[in-house]
Design a protein around this motif. Structure first.
Motif, short mmCIF file in Angstrom:
data_model
loop_
_atom_site.label_atom_id
_atom_site.label_comp_id
_atom_site.label_asym_id
_atom_site.label_seq_id
_atom_site.Cartn_x
_atom_site.Cartn_y
_atom_site.Cartn_z
N VAL A 55 0.74 -1.13 -0.12
CA VAL A 55 -0.08 0.05 0.14
C VAL A 55 0.87 1.19 0.04
N GLU A 56 0.21 2.25 -0.53
CA GLU A 56 1.25 3.48 -0.64
C GLU A 56 1.47 3.92 1.00
N VAL A 57 2.76 4.45 1.02
CA VAL A 57 3.06 4.90 2.50
C VAL A 57 3.66 6.38 2.32
N CYS A 58 2.94 7.01 3.42
CA CYS A 58 3.49 8.47 3.29
C CYS A 58 4.16 9.07 4.72
N TRP A 59 5.16 9.42 4.51
CA TRP A 59 5.86 10.04 5.85
C TRP A 59 5.95 11.51 5.79
N THR A 60 5.49 12.20 6.91
CA THR A 60 5.52 13.57 7.32
C THR A 60 6.66 13.94 8.16
N PHE A 61 7.26 14.91 7.88
CA PHE A 61 8.37 15.31 8.65
C PHE A 61 8.56 16.88 8.62
N ALA A 62 9.40 17.26 9.31
CA ALA A 62 9.76 18.92 9.38
C ALA A 62 10.64 19.31 8.12
N ARG A 63 10.23 20.26 7.43
CA ARG A 63 11.07 20.74 6.32
C ARG A 63 12.29 21.13 6.83
N ASP A 64 12.40 21.56 7.96
CA ASP A 64 13.87 22.08 8.41
C ASP A 64 14.61 20.67 8.86
N LEU A 65 14.10 19.75 9.07
CA LEU A 65 14.96 18.54 9.36
C LEU A 65 15.61 17.76 8.17
N LEU A 66 14.79 18.06 7.07
CA LEU A 66 15.23 17.88 5.56
C LEU A 66 16.46 18.74 5.33
N ALA A 67 16.10 20.00 5.47
CA ALA A 67 17.35 21.08 5.07
C ALA A 67 18.56 20.69 6.17
N ALA A 68 18.29 20.72 7.52
CA ALA A 68 19.43 20.65 8.36
C ALA A 68 19.92 19.23 8.15
N PRO B 31 24.04 14.89 10.20
CA PRO B 31 23.14 14.10 10.67
C PRO B 31 22.03 14.77 11.80
N GLU B 32 20.91 14.52 11.37
CA GLU B 32 19.74 15.08 12.11
C GLU B 32 18.70 14.16 12.45
N GLY B 33 17.68 14.24 13.38
CA GLY B 33 16.80 13.38 13.72
C GLY B 33 17.01 12.21 14.77
N ASP B 34 15.92 12.60 15.58
CA ASP B 34 16.14 11.45 16.96
C ASP B 34 14.73 10.60 17.05
N GLY B 35 13.96 10.81 16.07
CA GLY B 35 12.65 9.96 16.06
C GLY B 35 12.70 9.09 15.12
N ASP B 36 11.44 9.20 14.52
CA ASP B 36 10.87 8.07 13.51
C ASP B 36 11.63 8.63 12.07
N VAL B 37 12.06 9.67 11.72
CA VAL B 37 12.79 10.15 10.76
C VAL B 37 14.02 10.77 10.75
N ARG B 38 15.08 10.24 10.07
CA ARG B 38 16.40 10.68 10.51
C ARG B 38 17.13 10.90 9.04
N VAL B 39 17.98 12.08 8.97
CA VAL B 39 18.41 12.59 7.61
C VAL B 39 19.87 12.71 8.04
N ARG B 40 20.73 12.24 6.79
CA ARG B 40 22.24 12.56 7.07
C ARG B 40 22.50 12.70 5.55
#
Length: 137
Positions: A50-63, A68-77
């Protein structure tokens, strides 16, 4: 001017196998929800089918493109030259995808044209939102 931006990106799913299949993912930004970015994966790319959609902060993506950023369900590096890693953690497991940083930068630049970073709070109608909450109470 449109109030929504959608951009398809090529995501590479990191799996145990050496081959990293490419999957289409869609980034979505709506100036009426100025702090949030959504990333949607099509049904064939998910374990549940099934289609899966994740919502997270725009500033998390930018940073997270810088360090490396994020402590929860979404992490970006950042990863190597012009790649960004996004990790999506759920009870069922973790999905790790690589996306070209250039594609993410273009998306973030387009969102910045709709709502400048740091000015998101001006797009919120707190009085209306509070009235809606109180109406339901």
């Amino acid at each position: 001017m449109s109030t929504v931006i959608e951009q398809t990106v090529e995501a590479r799913l990191v799996a145990a196998a050496p081959r990293m299949p490419s999957i289409p993912a869609t980034l979505h930004y709506d100036r009426d929800d100025p702090f949030a970015v959504r990333m949607t994966f099509p049904a064939p790319a998910t374990l549940e089918g099934v289609e899966v959609c994740w919502t997270f902060a725009r500033d998390l993506l930018a940073a997270g493109m810088q360090k490396p950023e994020g402590d929860g369900d979404v992490r970006v590096r950042p990863y190597g030259y012009d790649r960004t890693v996004l990790e999506f953690h759920a009870p069922e497991g973790t999905a790790v995808v690589h996306v070209r940083s250039g594609e993410l930068r273009r998306f973030l630049e387009a969102t910045g044209e709709l709502v400048s970073a740091g000015l998101e709070h001006f797009r919120l109608d707190l009085d209306h939102d509070l009235a809606e909450l109180m109406r339901d109470a």
